[in-house]
Enzyme design. Structure first.
Site, PDB file in Angstrom:
ATOM      1  N   HIS A  26      -8.521  36.489 -18.733  1.00 29.28           N
ATOM      2  CA  HIS A  26      -7.409  37.430 -18.551  1.00 29.28           C
ATOM      3  C   HIS A  26      -7.964  38.823 -18.816  1.00 29.28           C
ATOM      4  CE1 HIS A  26      -3.823  39.676 -18.920  1.00 29.28           C
ATOM      5  NE2 HIS A  26      -3.893  39.797 -20.232  1.00 29.28           N
ATOM      6  N   CYS A  43       1.058  37.109 -20.671  1.00 21.52           N
ATOM      7  CA  CYS A  43      -0.301  37.176 -20.090  1.00 21.52           C
ATOM      8  C   CYS A  43      -0.968  35.807 -19.997  1.00 21.52           C
ATOM      9  CB  CYS A  43      -1.168  38.129 -20.892  1.00 21.52           C
ATOM     10  SG  CYS A  43      -0.524  39.809 -20.856  1.00 21.52           S
ATOM     11  N   ASN A  80      -4.494  45.674 -16.586  1.00 24.64           N
ATOM     12  CA  ASN A  80      -3.947  44.390 -17.044  1.00 24.64           C
ATOM     13  C   ASN A  80      -2.715  44.064 -16.200  1.00 24.64           C
ATOM     14  OD1 ASN A  80      -2.625  42.335 -18.397  1.00 24.64           O
ATOM     15  ND2 ASN A  80      -2.918  43.206 -20.445  1.00 24.64           N
TER      16      ASN A  80
END
Ligand code: UT7
Length: 326
Positions: A253, A116, A283
């Site tokens: 993020h 990520c 996500n």
């Protein structure tokens, strides 16, 4: 004193057509729209079609970023794709993006894997290459098809992720060496491999000869997230001599609404300054930041001269931040 800065010339994004709502997931799993929304902020996610690959998503996002940058693909010197879901183990999926976009033969094209945090790491790497030369223009992409590494029977993970891609085109430009310069002002990349078993994929070419499935101890990741993220942001601000109240847009993020609101509160950043796409995209790992940047630019929030703060945390653990004068 004149210095070289990596200035953003264009941004682009792509989301697969198919949308899966929380309600649709609730039909086949022991979960609910209420649980997912309250615990995460997610309402829906986009999922790639059969035969639609990470490269396809990355190419679509990159094409849009290239057109908006006004830079010819033959003038790109380096392509960095942040992904944990490449088309194949090798060659790098960045090579497919390079070939399909007509980027000059001989330009460097490689994948970067920091889960990520991948986009922040890729941006920091491209910035370093542009500032040290001889590279002049970089295409930095985050593209993922996490739907392919999810265990769709595991409600603790599969409801959290989605597919997508975003890209930025950077150009080395001489600036004055102050915080009013356009371009990337500061970046940080961190890893602590002692936590690598908290968020991982249980397969790989060298271990199982399969691509495996994502496994996560969500509570443990959550416990570390706000501390690590706010710590790295504070370091980045101190390093560049900027204060949190100078930030125009916070583009985190997109993992969990509680994490990003908790981080903003800790730093004193008002909620109205956070660009949130989590509700619609879920996500998307390395793609989430460039997707959110694209959203902020398209809807007119992020404008030239704005100070933009990016941050991410993910498997490894990896974490990092970047400050950009747009
Ligand atoms: O981008 C990479 C980084 N990843 C992250 O940042 C993720 C970080 N972690 C999180 O966002 C949160 O920890 C989660 C959203 C993953 C989980 O939220 P939580 O508030 O930490 O819940 P929990 O794991 O403590 O689980 C609470 C309960 C459990 O039931 P019991 O044991 O209390 O009976 C779970 O089994 O919720 C249950 N649960 C679910 N219930 C309905 C877990 N997943 C679901 C689900 N639907 N999908």
């Amino acid at each position: 004193m004149a210095v070289i800065r990596s200035v953003v010339r264009g941004v682009g994004a792509y989301l697969p057509e198919r949308i899966i709502s929380n309600d649709e997931l609730s039909e086949r799993l022991d979960t609910s729209d209420e649980w997912i929304r309250e615990r995460t902020g997610i309402r829906q996610r986009h999922i790639a079609a059969d035969g639609e690959f990470t490269s396809d998503l990355g190419i679509a996002a990159s094409r849009q970023a290239m057109v908006r940058s006004g830079i010819d693909p033959s003038d790109i010197d380096v392509v960095i794709l942040a992904t944990s879901t490449p088309d194949q183990t090798f060659p790098a999926t960045a090579a497919t993006i390079q070939a399909e976009l007509g980027i000059q033969r001989g330009a460097a094209a490689f994948d970067l894997q920091a889960v990520c945090s991948g986009f922040v790491f890729a941006l920091a790497t491209a910035d370093s290459l542009l500032r040290s030369g001889p590279y002049r223009r970089a295409l930095v992409v985050g593209a993922e098809t996490f739907s392919r590494i999810l265990d769709w029977e595991d409600r603790t993970t599969c409801v959290l992720f989605g597919d997508g891609a975003g890209a930025v085109v950077l150009e080395a430009q001489p600036q004055h060496g102050t915080n009013d310069d356009r371009g990337i002002l500061s970046t940080r990349m961190c890893t602590d491999g002692r936590y690598r078993d908290k968020l991982f994929v249980d397969g790989g070419p060298s271990t199982s000869r399969t691509s495996g499935y994502l496994r996560m101890n969500g509570r443990e990741v959550f416990r570390h997230a706000v501390t690590k993220i706010s710590g790295v942001i504070e370091e980045t601000l101190v390093e560049s001599g900027l204060a949190a109240d100078e930030i125009d847009w916070f583009v985190p993020h997109q993992a969990n609404k509680r994490i990003l609101e908790g981080t903003a509160a800790k730093l004193g950043i008002p909620i109205e300054k956070i660009i949130i796409t989590l509700d619609r995209h879920a996500n998307t790992s390395a793609a989430s930041i460039p997707l959110a940047l694209n959203q902020g630019v398209e809807d007119g929030r992020i404008k030239e001269g704005d100070l933009v703060l990016l941050e991410a945390m993910g498997g490894g653990f990896t974490w990092g931040a970047a400050l950009i004068r747009w």
